[in-house]
Design a protein around this motif. Structure first.
Motif, PDB file in Angstrom:
ATOM      1  N   VAL A 298      61.603  -0.218 -95.775  1.00 53.81           N
ATOM      2  CA  VAL A 298      62.527   0.850 -95.401  1.00 53.81           C
ATOM      3  C   VAL A 298      63.157   1.372 -96.690  1.00 53.81           C
ATOM      4  CG1 VAL A 298      64.643   1.422 -94.157  1.00 53.81           C
ATOM      5  CG2 VAL A 298      62.990  -0.176 -93.155  1.00 53.81           C
ATOM      6  N   ILE A 299      62.916   2.649 -96.968  1.00 48.82           N
ATOM      7  CA  ILE A 299      63.427   3.273 -98.186  1.00 48.82           C
ATOM      8  C   ILE A 299      64.443   4.340 -97.790  1.00 48.82           C
ATOM      9  CG2 ILE A 299      62.823   4.593-100.247  1.00 48.82           C
ATOM     10  CD1 ILE A 299      60.017   3.297-100.048  1.00 48.82           C
ATOM     11  N   VAL A 300      65.636   4.246 -98.378  1.00 48.64           N
ATOM     12  CA  VAL A 300      66.691   5.225 -98.131  1.00 48.64           C
ATOM     13  C   VAL A 300      67.322   5.602 -99.463  1.00 48.64           C
ATOM     14  CG1 VAL A 300      67.177   4.385 -95.787  1.00 48.64           C
ATOM     15  CG2 VAL A 300      68.470   3.471 -97.728  1.00 48.64           C
ATOM     16  N   HIS A 301      68.090   6.680 -99.442  1.00 46.91           N
ATOM     17  CA  HIS A 301      68.743   7.125-100.675  1.00 46.91           C
ATOM     18  C   HIS A 301      70.092   7.769-100.378  1.00 46.91           C
ATOM     19  CE1 HIS A 301      67.438  11.129 -99.468  1.00 46.91           C
ATOM     20  NE2 HIS A 301      68.261  11.622-100.387  1.00 46.91           N
ATOM     21  N   THR A 302      70.869   7.934-101.420  1.00 45.35           N
ATOM     22  CA  THR A 302      72.086   8.723-101.375  1.00 45.35           C
ATOM     23  C   THR A 302      72.261   9.357-102.747  1.00 45.35           C
ATOM     24  OG1 THR A 302      74.393   8.758-100.636  1.00 45.35           O
ATOM     25  CG2 THR A 302      73.739   6.926-102.077  1.00 45.35           C
ATOM     26  N   VAL A 303      73.140  10.314-102.837  1.00 46.72           N
ATOM     27  CA  VAL A 303      73.425  10.976-104.108  1.00 46.72           C
ATOM     28  C   VAL A 303      74.927  10.867-104.352  1.00 46.72           C
ATOM     29  CG1 VAL A 303      73.335  13.143-105.403  1.00 46.72           C
ATOM     30  CG2 VAL A 303      71.500  12.575-103.789  1.00 46.72           C
ATOM     31  N   ILE A 304      75.294  10.443-105.574  1.00 45.47           N
ATOM     32  CA  ILE A 304      76.706  10.336-105.934  1.00 45.47           C
ATOM     33  C   ILE A 304      76.965  11.169-107.186  1.00 45.47           C
ATOM     34  CG2 ILE A 304      76.934   8.044-104.895  1.00 45.47           C
ATOM     35  CD1 ILE A 304      76.970   6.913-107.821  1.00 45.47           C
ATOM     36  N   ASP A 305      78.198  11.539-107.363  1.00 43.98           N
ATOM     37  CA  ASP A 305      78.603  12.238-108.579  1.00 43.98           C
ATOM     38  C   ASP A 305      78.896  11.218-109.664  1.00 43.98           C
ATOM     39  OD1 ASP A 305      78.470  14.847-107.556  1.00 43.98           O
ATOM     40  OD2 ASP A 305      80.461  14.657-106.671  1.00 43.98           O
ATOM     41  N   SER A 306      78.680  11.621-110.908  1.00 42.90           N
ATOM     42  CA  SER A 306      79.019  10.791-112.056  1.00 42.90           C
ATOM     43  C   SER A 306      79.418  11.717-113.198  1.00 42.90           C
ATOM     44  CB  SER A 306      77.820   9.925-112.469  1.00 42.90           C
ATOM     45  OG  SER A 306      76.939  10.647-113.318  1.00 42.90           O
ATOM     46  N   PRO A 307      80.001  11.164-114.241  1.00 40.78           N
ATOM     47  CA  PRO A 307      80.319  11.992-115.413  1.00 40.78           C
ATOM     48  C   PRO A 307      79.069  12.564-116.088  1.00 40.78           C
ATOM     49  CG  PRO A 307      81.497   9.895-115.499  1.00 40.78           C
ATOM     50  CD  PRO A 307      80.511   9.809-114.367  1.00 40.78           C
ATOM     51  N   TYR A 308      77.889  12.108-115.695  1.00 41.83           N
ATOM     52  CA  TYR A 308      76.622  12.525-116.308  1.00 41.83           C
ATOM     53  C   TYR A 308      75.781  13.335-115.331  1.00 41.83           C
ATOM     54  CZ  TYR A 308      78.567   9.180-119.402  1.00 41.83           C
ATOM     55  OH  TYR A 308      79.467   8.530-120.222  1.00 41.83           O
ATOM     56  N   GLY A 309      76.419  13.845-114.300  1.00 43.29           N
ATOM     57  CA  GLY A 309      75.729  14.627-113.291  1.00 43.29           C
ATOM     58  C   GLY A 309      75.413  13.779-112.072  1.00 43.29           C
ATOM     59  N   PRO A 310      74.835  14.407-111.047  1.00 43.52           N
ATOM     60  CA  PRO A 310      74.504  13.672-109.824  1.00 43.52           C
ATOM     61  C   PRO A 310      73.505  12.542-110.111  1.00 43.52           C
ATOM     62  CG  PRO A 310      74.271  16.039-109.503  1.00 43.52           C
ATOM     63  CD  PRO A 310      74.478  15.820-110.963  1.00 43.52           C
ATOM     64  N   LEU A 311      73.717  11.416-109.442  1.00 41.03           N
ATOM     65  CA  LEU A 311      72.800  10.277-109.535  1.00 41.03           C
ATOM     66  C   LEU A 311      72.220  10.029-108.150  1.00 41.03           C
ATOM     67  CD1 LEU A 311      74.938   7.743-111.629  1.00 41.03           C
ATOM     68  CD2 LEU A 311      73.216   9.373-112.465  1.00 41.03           C
ATOM     69  N   THR A 312      70.899   9.939-108.074  1.00 47.77           N
ATOM     70  CA  THR A 312      70.224   9.605-106.828  1.00 47.77           C
ATOM     71  C   THR A 312      69.970   8.109-106.827  1.00 47.77           C
ATOM     72  OG1 THR A 312      69.168  11.771-106.711  1.00 47.77           O
ATOM     73  CG2 THR A 312      68.191  10.007-105.385  1.00 47.77           C
ATOM     74  N   LEU A 313      70.534   7.423-105.848  1.00 46.35           N
ATOM     75  CA  LEU A 313      70.335   5.982-105.679  1.00 46.35           C
ATOM     76  C   LEU A 313      69.302   5.775-104.581  1.00 46.35           C
ATOM     77  CD1 LEU A 313      74.100   4.915-105.573  1.00 46.35           C
ATOM     78  CD2 LEU A 313      72.611   5.097-107.582  1.00 46.35           C
ATOM     79  N   VAL A 314      68.352   4.882-104.823  1.00 51.20           N
ATOM     80  CA  VAL A 314      67.293   4.590-103.855  1.00 51.20           C
ATOM     81  C   VAL A 314      67.309   3.091-103.574  1.00 51.20           C
ATOM     82  CG1 VAL A 314      64.806   4.707-103.386  1.00 51.20           C
ATOM     83  CG2 VAL A 314      65.904   6.497-104.768  1.00 51.20           C
ATOM     84  N   ALA A 315      67.198   2.723-102.316  1.00 48.81           N
ATOM     85  CA  ALA A 315      67.119   1.310-101.933  1.00 48.81           C
ATOM     86  C   ALA A 315      65.832   1.073-101.156  1.00 48.81           C
ATOM     87  CB  ALA A 315      68.321   0.906-101.080  1.00 48.81           C
ATOM     88  N   THR A 316      65.221  -0.063-101.411  1.00 49.89           N
ATOM     89  CA  THR A 316      64.058  -0.516-100.665  1.00 49.89           C
ATOM     90  C   THR A 316      64.480  -1.774 -99.918  1.00 49.89           C
ATOM     91  OG1 THR A 316      62.582   0.367-102.370  1.00 49.89           O
ATOM     92  CG2 THR A 316      61.652  -1.249-100.835  1.00 49.89           C
TER      93      THR A 316
END
Length: 164
Positions: free
Chosen positions: A4-22
């Motif tokens: 099961v692969i899911v993701h979210t996007v968060i803000d950071s001082p370096y731009g948006p970060l896409t986090l992915v979990a398996t």
């Protein structure tokens, strides 16, 4: 059974970060425009539930209060790539190593180019600190997130380390 692969996007001082979990474990952290970023359709459905600890630790890191991440990771790569990524996690906060020094630490002193290639394929930037690797002459070389982000991350860590 498929993972099961899911993701979210968060803000950071370096731009948006896409986090992915398996299967609930962090397997990717990608910056916008990052080289070797997988296709969006491989990130699965959007679901931030598995990312609570990741987001908390990233926020604390970006506030200059966390110098070492303590998160389970699900890193997919060759055995050599995984050994390079393990070495990256040993580089102390606020410090750098050269590709050659990493190759030496792996017992493969002539493999600095292969170390560089593995470094570039790191699927979990920031947490597995590939930004802490520099060229032999101390110059900033190759960073999948761009040299400007690399410089800013290194400056951030060096500055935060001075005040801790």
């Amino acid at each position: 059974m498929s993972p099961v692969i899911v993701h979210t996007v968060i803000d950071s001082p370096y731009g948006p970060l896409t986090l992915v979990a398996t299967d609930g474990v962090l397997s990717g952290l990608y910056m916008t425009g990052q080289r070797h970023r997988p296709a969006e359709e491989t990130f699965g459905a959007r679901d931030e539930r598995p990312f609570g600890a990741v987001i908390d630790q990233l926020n604390t890191y970006f506030q200059g209060e966390l110098t070492e991440f303590d998160l389970p990771l699900d890193l997919h790569g060759t055995p050599f790539q995984r050994s390079v990524w393990a070495q990256l996690r040993r580089i102390p906060y606020g410090e750098t190593r050269t590709y050659g020094e990493l190759a030496e630490a792996l017992g493969k002193p002539n493999a600095s180019r292969a170390v560089g290639l593995a470094n570039g394929k790191n699927p979990v930037g920031v947490i597995v600190p590939c930004h802490r690797v520099i060229g032999a002459g101390g110059d900033l070389t190759g960073y999948g997130g761009g040299l400007d982000r690399k410089r800013r991350l290194l400056d951030f860590e060096r500055g935060a380390a001075l005040f801790s």
